[in-house]
Enzyme design. Structure first.
Site, PDB file in Angstrom:
ATOM      1  N   ASP A 159      -6.535  -0.932   7.387  1.00  0.00           N
ATOM      2  CA  ASP A 159      -6.233  -2.281   6.886  1.00  0.00           C
ATOM      3  C   ASP A 159      -6.233  -3.308   8.010  1.00  0.00           C
ATOM      4  OD1 ASP A 159      -5.391  -4.175   4.774  1.00  0.00           O
ATOM      5  OD2 ASP A 159      -3.650  -4.364   6.076  1.00  0.00           O
ATOM      6  N   SER A 181      -4.934  -3.212   0.117  1.00  0.00           N
ATOM      7  CA  SER A 181      -4.435  -3.629   1.425  1.00  0.00           C
ATOM      8  C   SER A 181      -2.901  -3.680   1.421  1.00  0.00           C
ATOM      9  CB  SER A 181      -5.033  -5.010   1.753  1.00  0.00           C
ATOM     10  OG  SER A 181      -4.284  -5.694   2.703  1.00  0.00           O
TER      11      SER A 181
HETATM   12  N1  URA Z   1      -1.732  -9.685   1.991  1.00  0.00           N
HETATM   13  C1  URA Z   1      -2.168  -8.497   2.442  1.00  0.00           C
HETATM   14  O1  URA Z   1      -1.425  -7.730   3.053  1.00  0.00           O
HETATM   15  N2  URA Z   1      -3.439  -8.121   2.183  1.00  0.00           N
HETATM   16  C2  URA Z   1      -4.294  -8.914   1.499  1.00  0.00           C
HETATM   17  O2  URA Z   1      -5.424  -8.514   1.280  1.00  0.00           O
HETATM   18  C3  URA Z   1      -3.848 -10.171   1.036  1.00  0.00           C
HETATM   19  C4  URA Z   1      -2.542 -10.537   1.305  1.00  0.00           C
END
Ligand code: URA
Length: 430
Positions: A159, A181
């Site tokens: 991520d 994510s």
């Molecule tokens: N916050 C996150 O952690 N990931 C995203 O993709 C969008 C907002």
């Protein structure tokens, strides 16, 4: 990888094995960013099916280490917001919930795009460090009840890499990509329950209630499937939350909320989310509301915040003396050009202006100036006359101010008709 990009581009489904391979190879630097960008764009355009989303999230979650907080005796509940402008909610919320006896292992993000970041706001406290090593993390959860830290190198690295790439390639506002994510990071925290604040409106990644509801349902389902009870609260993000947009100024506003004051929309949202968090550990709405109000009124939440600041290296003196926070030396006041009712105070326009003021970050590498920011002085529903202040800008240099002012006045619409009152809380998905 080319074949997989082509499949996704043509609307075909990727197999679970292919997805695990993509995430593993990308994290190991064996898939270049340009190919990953193409795949992410194909996903933004064509989506992921439920059969693809589950292995995608799972592969991200296991792309690095996960926290083991099984030694922590208290129940562990966190909250995550999908991102907004003036969204300082986590800063008063986490100490309030910790003061109610719940452990809050909060791993937050930085400002990206037009949205602000909790970590940048916390770093405006002199000395405060958001880097907490895993052993200290557990100890602090036991002793203080709350940790507010950044993602380490090893936690969900897929991520970390992908979010930066998405930010630079216009692929953030995708429901499956946001859901995977957020949930991969939160599931890595070893939680007993999770509350999501899903933002809706001009300043949010999801602009319509319909899309935000689908995002909320998707994340709640991922939480359920992973055995982490999750609830999502849909909240309005058409205008900034509270009055302050920046970093140090948002810390000062958060302290006001911890002292029982602060703007109504911030105080209301903090209470709603705190109650939702305490309900995850079995409290009724009435019990939870009572605990939250008591934690603020007794000063217990403020004490937890002071302890948190101290343990993470910051100066708790800021609580009684906000002058210890950085504050830009110069001020400019933007004024209304006509009489009327404020019917729009656009969070996205203000968020973008905050980036130009250097309160936010246009690219991952940009440095933030913690001392600059806006104080929003007229919000939707307010009656103003010509010359009434709309915003006070704290700034450092004329050049930066000029850049920030470009377009800022376009954030407000002043009309002859009084707008209908609106609520911050738009719904709940569980
Ligand atoms: N916050 C996150 O952690 N990931 C995203 O993709 C969008 C907002």
């Amino acid at each position: 990888m080319v074949e997989l990009i082509v499949s996704k581009r043509d609307g075909l489904e990727l197999s679970a094995d292919a997805i695990r391979w993509i995430i593993r190879e990308y994290t190991a630097d064996r898939i270049p960013d340009y190919q990953m960008s193409a795949l992410l764009m194909a996903i933004l355009l064509n989506g992921l099916t439920d059969e693809e989303l589950a292995p995608w999230t799972e592969a991200m979650l296991h792309s690095g280490e996960t926290l083991d907080l099984s030694d922590v005796s208290k129940p562990k509940i966190d909250k995550h917001s999908t991102g907004g402008v003036g969204d300082k909610i986590s800063i008063p919320l986490a100490p309030i919930v910790a003061a109610c006896g719940v452990a809050v292992p909060m791993i937050s993000g930085r400002a990206l795009g037009h949205t602000g970041g909790t970590l940048d706001k916390l770093e405006s406290i002199p000395g405060f460090s958001v880097m907490v090593d895993p052993e200290e993390f557990k100890d602090q959860l036991d002793t203080v009840g709350v940790v507010m830290a950044g993602q380490t190198e090893t936690l969900v690295p897929a991520d970390r890499r992908m979010y930066g790439l998405r930010d630079a390639t216009g692929t953030v506002p995708s429901i499956p990509l946001i859901a995977s994510s957020v949930m991969s990071k939160k599931l890595a925290e070893d939680l007993d329950g999770l509350v999501l604040d899903v933002k809706v409106g001009s300043g949010a990644f999801m602009r319509s209630l319909e899309d935000a509801t689908t995002l909320a349902e998707t994340m709640v389902e991922i939480g359920r499937a992973a055995g982490t009870p999750t609830v999502a609260i849909l909240t309005r993000m058409d205008q900034p939350l509270g009055a302050m947009v920046g970093n140090a100024n948002e810390i000062a506003e958060s302290i006001d909320v911890l002292k029982g004051g602060g703007p109504d929309d911030v105080a209301q949202l903090v209470e709603t989310l705190a109650v939702a968090m305490l309900k995850r550990v079995g409290q009724s709405t009435d019990e939870a509301t009572h605990s939250v109000r008591k934690a603020v009124a007794s000063g217990a939440a403020l004490d937890v915040f002071a302890e948190l600041v101290k343990v993470q290296g910051g100066d708790p003196g800021i609580i009684d003396n906000p002058n210890l926070l950085p504050h830009a030396p110069r001020e400019y006041v933007l004024k209304a050009r006509r009489d009327g009712w404020v019917t729009r105070c656009d969070a996205r326009v203000i968020g973008n202006a905050a980036v130009r003021l250097r309160a936010g970050r246009a690219t991952k590498e940009d440095a933030i100036d913690p001392s600059v920011g806006f104080e929003i002085l007229a919000k939707v529903g307010q009656r103003v006359t010509e010359g009434h202040p709309l915003a006070r800008v704290a700034f450092e240099s004329e050049t930066v101010l000029e850049r920030a002012l470009q377009g800022l006045s376009g954030a407000w619409t002043i009309s002859d008709d009084e707008p209908e009152p609106t609520d911050v809380i738009l719904g709940v998905v569980e």
